[in-house]
Design an enzyme around this catalytic site. Structure first.
Site, mmCIF file in Angstrom:
data_model
loop_
_atom_site.group_PDB
_atom_site.id
_atom_site.type_symbol
_atom_site.label_atom_id
_atom_site.label_comp_id
_atom_site.label_asym_id
_atom_site.label_seq_id
_atom_site.Cartn_x
_atom_site.Cartn_y
_atom_site.Cartn_z
ATOM 1 N N GLU A 145 0.857 -1.190 0.000
ATOM 2 C CA GLU A 145 0.000 0.000 0.000
ATOM 3 C C GLU A 145 0.893 1.239 0.000
ATOM 4 O OE1 GLU A 145 -3.459 0.395 -0.123
ATOM 5 O OE2 GLU A 145 -2.530 2.351 -0.495
ATOM 6 N N CYS A 257 5.681 5.192 9.476
ATOM 7 C CA CYS A 257 6.218 4.362 8.386
ATOM 8 C C CYS A 257 7.701 4.551 8.115
ATOM 9 C CB CYS A 257 5.414 4.621 7.123
ATOM 10 S SG CYS A 257 3.680 4.241 7.357
ATOM 11 N N LYS A 317 2.951 15.362 10.613
ATOM 12 C CA LYS A 317 2.815 16.176 9.409
ATOM 13 C C LYS A 317 1.404 16.748 9.404
ATOM 14 C CE LYS A 317 1.080 12.725 6.201
ATOM 15 N NZ LYS A 317 1.168 12.189 4.861
#
Ligand code: UGA
Length: 457
Positions: A145, A257, A317
């Site tokens: 993904e 991530c 973010k």
């Protein structure tokens, strides 16, 4: 299986293109929330889509894995693969998912890894399925993904590409049918073997992290050379071989991530006998980015004990309430350790940040955080911060001093408003003393070339 950022968006996306989806998770509270149509985290557009797909009857959630798996033609494993202390991806949840699938999924089910995993993980999944599956046949595939938090819904529905790693015609047939509504719109499908698909995902995230560290290293260089990293990035980025995306210098990458995936790829490469010290440097430069911002605050404020610092942005973010591995919180920790009072604000992530860092004071908005502050630090690039009224900010702050960790403000506007303004990798704005109002400290001794630059821009 797994209803985190990837799993839940995957559930909603597949339901929205016409499939019948049952989401399951070991976190019972999360499933209960989802059954009531409430996403456990903020993602633009997700709540509306969740309610809509649940109402359509195509999407449901169950705390009982056996129920979700009973009639599954295809099972997506979307569980977390966090870093272990040594950087390895912790694949325990992958193994536990494989065991559940082996016990409850029907013969012929296609089992797809969507979680980011080291190359070779599918072999382990298949072994578990075979050992515990009582002779039933399973097909394993990889379908990495590439969605970003904050843009997850559009990334999932209009991806740049769909990658599937397969090793059986059955997997290809099922996944092609599953994705047909997206493929029919012209989205590019890349079919490869499973290990290549697994590695391609780690490679993509590590490369993007490397781009960010490259531009952050350039920022350090620009600060010493008196150059402007944003302009350097524009020049580099206008070459289509390089591309402008992910060349924004700042506090470095965070989130769930990049940090774990860079570490996991490093560990995989070591284990395979081809170490990648390049990635050590990517990590070092990333940590340096937070330290460089802290050093600017210290340089400008002298001692931090008792000084009040407004921290604008706490999420890793903009567009998310996620504070996992947030550079903003790393900077807050560093400033708190030096004795400062840190008052943070964030349009979405304030309460998550407080949970991670109880010493942090919270303000309801940027003006409240800035009130009485000796410095204001921009840590997350929320567009709303760009709209702040500079005149008001200057009036309510104790010192008119801004360290911009995301290059959010326009240097000439900051100069016009009379701020001492320290951006990232760009020349600082230091008002002439006559027009400056009260300078927090008189520079003594050696003043770095950065400080000597005037607000010519
Ligand atoms: C990242 C990837 O972009 C997705 O493609 C991938 O699917 C996802 O990880 C994942 O593996 O699940 P995400 O972590 O949501 O997505 O966030 P990004 O938009 O990639 O930003 C990562 C970090 O890099 C943020 O802290 C961001 O502020 C920082 N960044 C990004 C910069 O410092 N400079 C840039 O120019 C771009």
């Amino acid at each position: 299986m797994g209803t985190g950022h990837v799993g839940l968006v995957t559930c909603v996306t597949f339901a929205s293109i016409g499939h019948e989806v049952v989401g399951t998770d070991v976190d019972v509270e999360k499933i209960e929330l989802l059954q009531r149509g409430i996403p456990p985290f903020f993602e633009p557009g997700l709540e509306e889509a969740l309610k809509q797909e649940s109402a359509s009857g195509r999407l449901s959630f169950s705390t009982v894995a056996a129920e979700a798996l009973r009639n599954a033609e295809v099972v997506f494993i979307c569980v977390g693969t966090p870093a272990r202390a040594n950087g390895d991806a912790n694949l325990l949840a992958m193994e536990q998912s494989a065991s559940e699938i082996a016990r409850h999924a029907p013969d012929g089910a296609v089992v797809v890894e969507k979680s980011t995993v080291p190359a070779g993980t599918a072999d382990r999944v298949l072994t578990t399925l075979q050992r515990e599956g009582g002779g039933r046949e399973f097909h394993v595939a990889s379908n990495p993904e590439f969605l970003r938090e904050g843009a997850a819904m559009s990334d999932a529905l209009e991806p740049d590409r769909i990658v599937i790693g397969i090793e059986s015609p059955r997997s290809l047939e099922v996944l092609s049918r599953l994705y047909a509504p997206l493929l029919d719109t012209g989205i590019h499908l890349i079919v490869t073997d499973i290990r290549t698909a697994e590695l391609a995902k780690h490679a993509s995230n590590a490369f993007l992290a490397m781009k960010i560290s490259f531009v952050n290293a350039l920022a350090r260089l620009c600060e010493r050379a008196g150059a402007d990293v944003a302009d350097v990035a524009d020049v580099m980025g206008s070459d289509p071989r390089i591309g402008r995306a992910f060349l924004d210098a700042g506090l470095g990458y965070g989130g769930y991530c990049f940090p774990k995936d860079v570490a996991a790829l490093k560990r995989l490469s070591e284990r395979l006998g081809y170490a990648l010290p390049l990635l050590d440097e990517v990590e070092r430069v990333n940590e340096e980015a937070v330290e460089a911002a802290a050093a600017k605050v210290e340089e400008a404020l002298w001692n931090l004990e008792g000084k009040r610092i407004a921290l604008l942005g706490l999420a890793f973010k903009a567009g998310t309430d996620d504070v996992r591995f947030s550079p903003a919180l790393a900077l807050a920790r560093r400033l708190l350790a030096a004795g400062a009072v840190v008052v943070g604000c964030d349009p979405r992530a304030a309460s998550n940040a407080k949970g991670e860092l109880p010493e942090l004071e919270l303000a309801d908005n940027a003006y409240e955080a800035a009130s009485g502050a000796h410095a204001l630090v921009v840590a997350t690039e929320w567009p709303a911060f760009r709209e702040l009224d500079l005149g008001t900010l200057k009036e309510i702050m104790a010192y008119p001093l801004v360290v911009d960790g995301r290059n959010l403000f326009d240097p000439s506007e900051m100069a016009g408003a009379g701020f001492w303004y320290y951006p990232t990798g760009r020349p600082p704005v230091v008002p002439e003393p006559a027009a400056a109002g009260s300078l927090p400290i008189e520079p003594v001794g050696d003043v770095s070339p950065i400080e000597q630059r005037s607000a010519a821009r």
